[in-house]
Scaffold this motif. Sequence first.
Motif, short mmCIF file in Angstrom:
data_model
loop_
_atom_site.label_atom_id
_atom_site.label_comp_id
_atom_site.label_asym_id
_atom_site.label_seq_id
_atom_site.Cartn_x
_atom_site.Cartn_y
_atom_site.Cartn_z
N LEU A 1 0.83 -1.20 0.00
CA LEU A 1 0.00 0.00 0.00
C LEU A 1 0.87 1.26 0.00
N LYS A 2 1.93 1.22 0.78
CA LYS A 2 2.85 2.36 0.85
C LYS A 2 3.55 2.56 -0.49
N ARG A 3 4.01 1.47 -1.08
CA ARG A 3 4.68 1.55 -2.38
C ARG A 3 3.73 2.10 -3.44
N SER A 4 2.47 1.68 -3.39
CA SER A 4 1.47 2.17 -4.34
C SER A 4 1.26 3.68 -4.18
N ALA A 5 1.21 4.15 -2.92
CA ALA A 5 1.04 5.59 -2.69
C ALA A 5 2.25 6.37 -3.19
N ILE A 6 3.45 5.84 -2.98
CA ILE A 6 4.66 6.52 -3.45
C ILE A 6 4.69 6.54 -4.98
N GLU A 7 4.31 5.44 -5.61
CA GLU A 7 4.27 5.41 -7.08
C GLU A 7 3.26 6.40 -7.62
N ARG A 8 2.12 6.50 -6.97
CA ARG A 8 1.10 7.47 -7.40
C ARG A 8 1.62 8.89 -7.28
N TRP A 9 2.35 9.18 -6.20
CA TRP A 9 2.91 10.50 -6.00
C TRP A 9 4.01 10.78 -7.01
N ASP A 10 4.80 9.75 -7.34
CA ASP A 10 5.88 9.93 -8.33
C ASP A 10 5.32 10.23 -9.72
N GLN A 11 4.11 9.76 -10.02
CA GLN A 11 3.49 10.04 -11.31
C GLN A 11 3.01 11.48 -11.41
N GLN A 12 2.88 12.13 -10.29
CA GLN A 12 2.39 13.50 -10.23
C GLN A 12 3.50 14.45 -10.73
N ALA A 13 3.23 15.17 -11.80
CA ALA A 13 4.22 16.10 -12.35
C ALA A 13 4.31 17.38 -11.51
N ASP A 14 3.16 17.93 -11.20
CA ASP A 14 3.12 19.16 -10.41
C ASP A 14 2.98 18.79 -8.94
N ARG A 15 3.90 19.29 -8.12
CA ARG A 15 3.86 18.96 -6.70
C ARG A 15 3.70 20.18 -5.80
N ARG A 16 3.53 21.34 -6.41
CA ARG A 16 3.44 22.55 -5.61
C ARG A 16 2.04 23.15 -5.58
N SER A 17 1.18 22.72 -6.46
CA SER A 17 -0.16 23.31 -6.52
C SER A 17 -1.02 22.82 -5.35
N TRP A 18 -2.14 23.52 -5.20
CA TRP A 18 -3.08 23.16 -4.16
C TRP A 18 -3.62 21.75 -4.39
N LEU A 19 -3.87 21.40 -5.64
CA LEU A 19 -4.39 20.09 -5.99
C LEU A 19 -3.38 18.99 -5.66
N ASN B 1 2.20 3.21 18.13
CA ASN B 1 3.45 3.93 17.87
C ASN B 1 4.01 3.58 16.51
N LEU B 2 3.90 2.31 16.13
CA LEU B 2 4.36 1.88 14.81
C LEU B 2 3.54 2.56 13.72
N ALA B 3 2.23 2.66 13.91
CA ALA B 3 1.38 3.32 12.92
C ALA B 3 1.75 4.79 12.79
N THR B 4 2.03 5.45 13.91
CA THR B 4 2.45 6.86 13.87
C THR B 4 3.77 7.01 13.16
N ARG B 5 4.70 6.12 13.46
CA ARG B 5 6.02 6.18 12.81
C ARG B 5 5.91 5.94 11.30
N GLU B 6 5.07 4.98 10.91
CA GLU B 6 4.88 4.70 9.48
C GLU B 6 4.25 5.90 8.77
N ARG B 7 3.33 6.56 9.45
CA ARG B 7 2.71 7.76 8.84
C ARG B 7 3.75 8.85 8.63
N ARG B 8 4.58 9.06 9.63
CA ARG B 8 5.63 10.09 9.49
C ARG B 8 6.63 9.74 8.39
#
Length: 134
Positions: free
Chosen positions: A10-28, A118-125
């Motif tokens: 799930l984490k890898r999928s979220a990172i891949e989705r973010w990596d596909q994002q070209a614009d990273r500074r907009s509100w969207l 604590n593990l969940a908090t650490r993973e979120r960070r």
Amino acid sequence: MFVSFSYPKLKRSAIERWDQQADRRSWLAKGLRARLISETSKSVARSVLTIKTLVALCPMIGLLGTVTGMVSVFDVMAISGTGNARAMASGVYRATLPTMAGMVVALSGIYFSVQLENLATRERRELEDELGSH
């Protein structure tokens, strides 16, 4: 088990989705980042909530055992009177053992649920840091 096996995918999928994002500074883009972090951390928190609920139920199950054991004690008292301590001992044993077991499981469960929280908090960070650095 969720944190060890399912969460990395799930984490890898979220990172891949973010990596596909070209614009990273907009509100969207910031909204997408917040959604990805929220969805992944919510899935971990759901597992922790289930464990906390089960830990909270353990003393109640022990109390149910106490009630059934005490019913046995009262049954012995009704049949043989109050003078037969040996006959009442098995009912007291049946009343005490589930209570003790429920409390032991609940106390050790509290320790593990705090560790998982604590593990969940650490993973979120960590996910926030990884999505911020990409």
